[in-house]
Structure formats: structure tokens, C-alpha cells
Design a protein around this motif. Structure first.
Motif, PDB file in Angstrom:
ATOM      1  N   GLU A 107       0.752  -1.008   0.015  1.00 19.77           N
ATOM      2  CA  GLU A 107      -0.241   0.020  -0.016  1.00 19.77           C
ATOM      3  C   GLU A 107       0.735   1.184   0.102  1.00 19.77           C
ATOM      4  O   GLU A 107       0.624   2.162  -0.648  1.00 19.77           O
ATOM      5  N   ASP A 108       1.876   1.323   0.738  1.00 19.45           N
ATOM      6  CA  ASP A 108       2.752   2.206   0.864  1.00 19.45           C
ATOM      7  C   ASP A 108       3.622   2.564  -0.580  1.00 19.45           C
ATOM      8  O   ASP A 108       3.672   3.843  -0.756  1.00 19.45           O
ATOM      9  N   ALA A 109       3.704   1.371  -1.270  1.00 24.60           N
ATOM     10  CA  ALA A 109       4.297   1.482  -2.535  1.00 24.60           C
ATOM     11  C   ALA A 109       3.300   2.119  -3.780  1.00 24.60           C
ATOM     12  O   ALA A 109       3.801   2.197  -4.835  1.00 24.60           O
ATOM     13  N   GLY A 110       2.015   2.009  -3.372  1.00 22.02           N
ATOM     14  CA  GLY A 110       0.960   2.207  -4.302  1.00 22.02           C
ATOM     15  C   GLY A 110       0.526   1.060  -5.259  1.00 22.02           C
ATOM     16  O   GLY A 110       0.005   1.316  -6.273  1.00 22.02           O
ATOM     17  N   VAL A 111       0.807  -0.202  -4.537  1.00 20.54           N
ATOM     18  CA  VAL A 111       0.444  -1.408  -5.162  1.00 20.54           C
ATOM     19  C   VAL A 111      -0.603  -2.069  -4.355  1.00 20.54           C
ATOM     20  O   VAL A 111      -0.514  -2.286  -3.228  1.00 20.54           O
ATOM     21  N   LEU A 112      -1.891  -2.224  -4.955  1.00 21.44           N
ATOM     22  CA  LEU A 112      -2.996  -2.522  -4.019  1.00 21.44           C
ATOM     23  C   LEU A 112      -3.613  -4.064  -4.633  1.00 21.44           C
ATOM     24  O   LEU A 112      -4.398  -4.456  -3.969  1.00 21.44           O
ATOM     25  N   ARG A 113      -3.086  -4.576  -5.725  1.00 27.55           N
ATOM     26  CA  ARG A 113      -3.587  -5.952  -5.970  1.00 27.55           C
ATOM     27  C   ARG A 113      -2.798  -6.964  -5.436  1.00 27.55           C
ATOM     28  O   ARG A 113      -1.818  -7.001  -5.369  1.00 27.55           O
ATOM     29  N   ILE A 114      -3.634  -8.038  -4.736  1.00 24.23           N
ATOM     30  CA  ILE A 114      -3.054  -9.029  -3.898  1.00 24.23           C
ATOM     31  C   ILE A 114      -4.051 -10.143  -4.001  1.00 24.23           C
ATOM     32  O   ILE A 114      -5.400  -9.946  -3.970  1.00 24.23           O
ATOM     33  N   VAL A 115      -3.463 -11.307  -4.293  1.00 27.76           N
ATOM     34  CA  VAL A 115      -4.120 -12.732  -4.272  1.00 27.76           C
ATOM     35  C   VAL A 115      -3.739 -13.538  -3.442  1.00 27.76           C
ATOM     36  O   VAL A 115      -2.436 -13.951  -3.508  1.00 27.76           O
ATOM     37  N   VAL A 116      -4.512 -14.123  -2.555  1.00 32.70           N
ATOM     38  CA  VAL A 116      -4.078 -15.103  -1.491  1.00 32.70           C
ATOM     39  C   VAL A 116      -4.648 -16.398  -1.655  1.00 32.70           C
ATOM     40  O   VAL A 116      -5.825 -16.696  -1.512  1.00 32.70           O
ATOM     41  N   MET A 117      -3.794 -17.212  -1.492  1.00 30.67           N
ATOM     42  CA  MET A 117      -4.251 -18.888  -1.453  1.00 30.67           C
ATOM     43  C   MET A 117      -4.614 -19.180  -0.174  1.00 30.67           C
ATOM     44  O   MET A 117      -3.757 -19.055   0.899  1.00 30.67           O
ATOM     45  N   SER A 118      -5.965 -19.362   0.048  1.00 32.50           N
ATOM     46  CA  SER A 118      -6.365 -19.821   1.226  1.00 32.50           C
ATOM     47  C   SER A 118      -6.910 -21.489   1.147  1.00 32.50           C
ATOM     48  O   SER A 118      -6.602 -22.023   0.429  1.00 32.50           O
ATOM     49  N   THR A 119      -7.798 -21.785   2.220  1.00 31.56           N
ATOM     50  CA  THR A 119      -8.394 -23.033   1.924  1.00 31.56           C
ATOM     51  C   THR A 119      -9.906 -23.191   2.121  1.00 31.56           C
ATOM     52  O   THR A 119     -10.455 -22.258   2.854  1.00 31.56           O
ATOM     53  N   ALA A 120     -10.588 -24.261   1.646  1.00 27.55           N
ATOM     54  CA  ALA A 120     -11.743 -24.355   1.632  1.00 27.55           C
ATOM     55  C   ALA A 120     -12.182 -24.778   3.165  1.00 27.55           C
ATOM     56  O   ALA A 120     -11.244 -25.500   3.877  1.00 27.55           O
ATOM     57  N   GLY A 121     -13.074 -24.288   3.850  1.00 30.86           N
ATOM     58  CA  GLY A 121     -13.301 -24.218   5.075  1.00 30.86           C
ATOM     59  C   GLY A 121     -12.940 -22.828   5.892  1.00 30.86           C
ATOM     60  O   GLY A 121     -13.632 -23.004   7.135  1.00 30.86           O
ATOM     61  N   ALA A 122     -12.257 -22.094   5.403  1.00 23.05           N
ATOM     62  CA  ALA A 122     -11.808 -20.747   6.123  1.00 23.05           C
ATOM     63  C   ALA A 122     -13.272 -19.901   5.894  1.00 23.05           C
ATOM     64  O   ALA A 122     -13.968 -19.993   5.153  1.00 23.05           O
ATOM     65  N   GLY A 123     -13.162 -19.146   7.138  1.00 19.34           N
ATOM     66  CA  GLY A 123     -14.167 -18.072   7.061  1.00 19.34           C
ATOM     67  C   GLY A 123     -15.862 -18.606   7.107  1.00 19.34           C
ATOM     68  O   GLY A 123     -15.888 -19.593   7.596  1.00 19.34           O
ATOM     69  N   ASP A 124     -16.452 -17.928   6.343  1.00 23.51           N
ATOM     70  CA  ASP A 124     -17.743 -18.305   6.229  1.00 23.51           C
ATOM     71  C   ASP A 124     -18.007 -19.456   5.408  1.00 23.51           C
ATOM     72  O   ASP A 124     -19.237 -19.953   5.179  1.00 23.51           O
ATOM     73  N   SER A 125     -17.172 -20.312   4.716  1.00 19.90           N
ATOM     74  CA  SER A 125     -17.118 -21.586   4.282  1.00 19.90           C
ATOM     75  C   SER A 125     -17.316 -22.671   4.941  1.00 19.90           C
ATOM     76  O   SER A 125     -17.778 -23.761   4.641  1.00 19.90           O
TER      77      SER A 125
END
Length: 231
Positions: A107-125
């Protein structure tokens, strides 16, 4: 395009590296162990920790003429062995703190795109994960990785990043042709964040996950969304 990679030495991360370079992109990979990833044409390797903002900043400046278009994170927690019952080695917030550091530096560098590998079962899944999978994940040391993914899931939403969380089903690691895996990203089934319709038999090859992460990053898909993927 130029990318910042974290987790590039992992089984999925190595596929991300190979497929990015094969597509003509460039990347800088921050790795924790020197020599764990060989530099090659289009790839710059920097030794450091994702828990250090200074090391992440060093990675960003390692290719002075190139600014990352996006970051792709395929980090995972570490156990003493691949056994689901093996003791956890990583710190409790390894994934969450690493992701927070990357988001702040980018964010400090002005780059906002990020894709994160997560797992099924995380969060509301979690409620839609098959009950046998929930029992397995909840009764083995895999639960610590899930807890860390859950923290990432919660905290990244508070950032200004254009994030995407890709919740992969059970990973398959059999040897496959890299080109074949890239082409087969069209076979991926995409579920919404809650993962309604998940089954105990769901799985996906790491090469397909890698290709999908790249596609999502480049095409700007599913911004500020979490999705479940399976084959």
C-alpha cells in the motif's frame, strides 16, 4: 507484468513461478532459506522473511526498473512433517502477520492488488464444509493452519487492498504436465464464499490452483471477494 511472490518455494508456489515465467511475466520471490529457489531468467530471488517489513521492501526494490503489478501469496503454516498430527512449527499468526506486512508495504508503494491462497473451510465456508472434513480438520493439527487462515480472512478485509481470497479444496500433488494444468483452469468449478455444494470428494491439483491464482491476479477477477474452488 511483474509480480511479488511469497511462498514460491512451496508445492503450489513453484507452479506459480513456472507458469508466470512461461507466460512471459517477471517476478521477485521472497524466500526464507537461501538457495531454496534457483534464480532464472525473469525471476529475482531475495532471501528474507515475510515477517519483516524491511525484507519485503528489499524484495520490492530488488528489480529497480520493475514495480509489481500484484502480489500472489501461497504461504502456508509449517508442521514438523506432512502428517496432520505433526506438531506445528510456525508461529500462531505466521500467515496473518505475513499478509499484514505485505499489505502495508504494498500500500505504501501504491500497489493494491493481492491474491492470497486460502483453504476451503476458512471463514464463512466452514458451515458448508462436509462434516467429515470438519471433524478431520478440527481434530488434527491442521486446525492451527485453519485458525491462521481465518485471521487473514478477517483482517485483510480491513485493508485498502484489492484482495482476493482463493479457498482451494483438498490439494492433489501428482505429477502432471505444466501446460496441461494451465489449460485445465477452465475445468475449475467456482463456488461463492460460503462454498455451498462442497463435497467430501472435492479436490484440485496444485498446478490448476497456480494457474487460477495467476488468472485472477492478471484479469482483476473477484476483487474484495473470497471464493471456493474445486475440480
Amino acid at each position: 507484468m511483474h509480480f511479488l511472490l511469497l511462498g514460491a518455494t512451496g508445492r503450489t508456489g513453484r507452479h506459480v513461478v513456472s507458469q508466470l515465467l512461461a507466460q512471459g511475466h517477471t517476478a521477485v520471490a521472497l524466500v526464507r532459506v537461501s538457495g531454496s529457489l534457483a534464480p532464472r531468467s525473469g525471476l529475482t530471488v531475495v532471501t528474507g522473511s515475510p515477517l519483516s517489513k524491511t525484507d519485503i521492501q528489499s524484495a520490492l526494490s530488488a528489480a529497480p526498473s520493475l514495480t509489481p503489478f500484484a502480489a500472489i501469496i501461497t504461504l502456508n503454516t509449517v508442521r514438523k512433517s506432512d502428517s496432520p498430527f505433526a506438531p506445528q512449527v510456525s508461529a500462531p499468526r505466521f500467515l496473518a502477520d505475513s499478509c499484514a506486512n505485505v499489505c502495508e508495504v504494498l500500500e505504501d508503494a501504491g500497489v493494491l492488488r493481492i491474491v492470497v491462497m486460502s483453504t476451503a473451510g476458512a471463514g464463512d465456508s466452514w458451515p458448508n464444509l462436509p462434516w467429515l472434513s470438519r471433524v478431520f480438520m478440527g481434530s488434527t493439527n491442521i486446525k492451527y493452519a485453519l485458525e491462521d487462515h481465518n485471521i487473514v480472512d478477517s483482517e485483510i478485509r480491513k485493508t485498502k487492498m484489492d484482495w482476493t481470497l482463493v479457498r482451494a479444496s483438498r490439494l492433489r500433488f501428482e505429477e502432471q504436465d505444466e501446460t496441461s494444468m494451465t489449460m485445465k483452469t477452465t475445468d475449475i468449478k467456482i463456488l461463492d464464499s460460503v462454498g455451498f455444494g462442497m463435497r467430501i470428494s472435492d479436490s484440485i491439483h496444485i498446478g490448476q490452483v497456480a494457474g487460477f491464482l495467476i488468472k485472477v491476479a492478471i484479469e482483476g477477477l473477484y476483487i474484495k471477494r473470497a471464493i471456493v474452488i474445486k475440480n
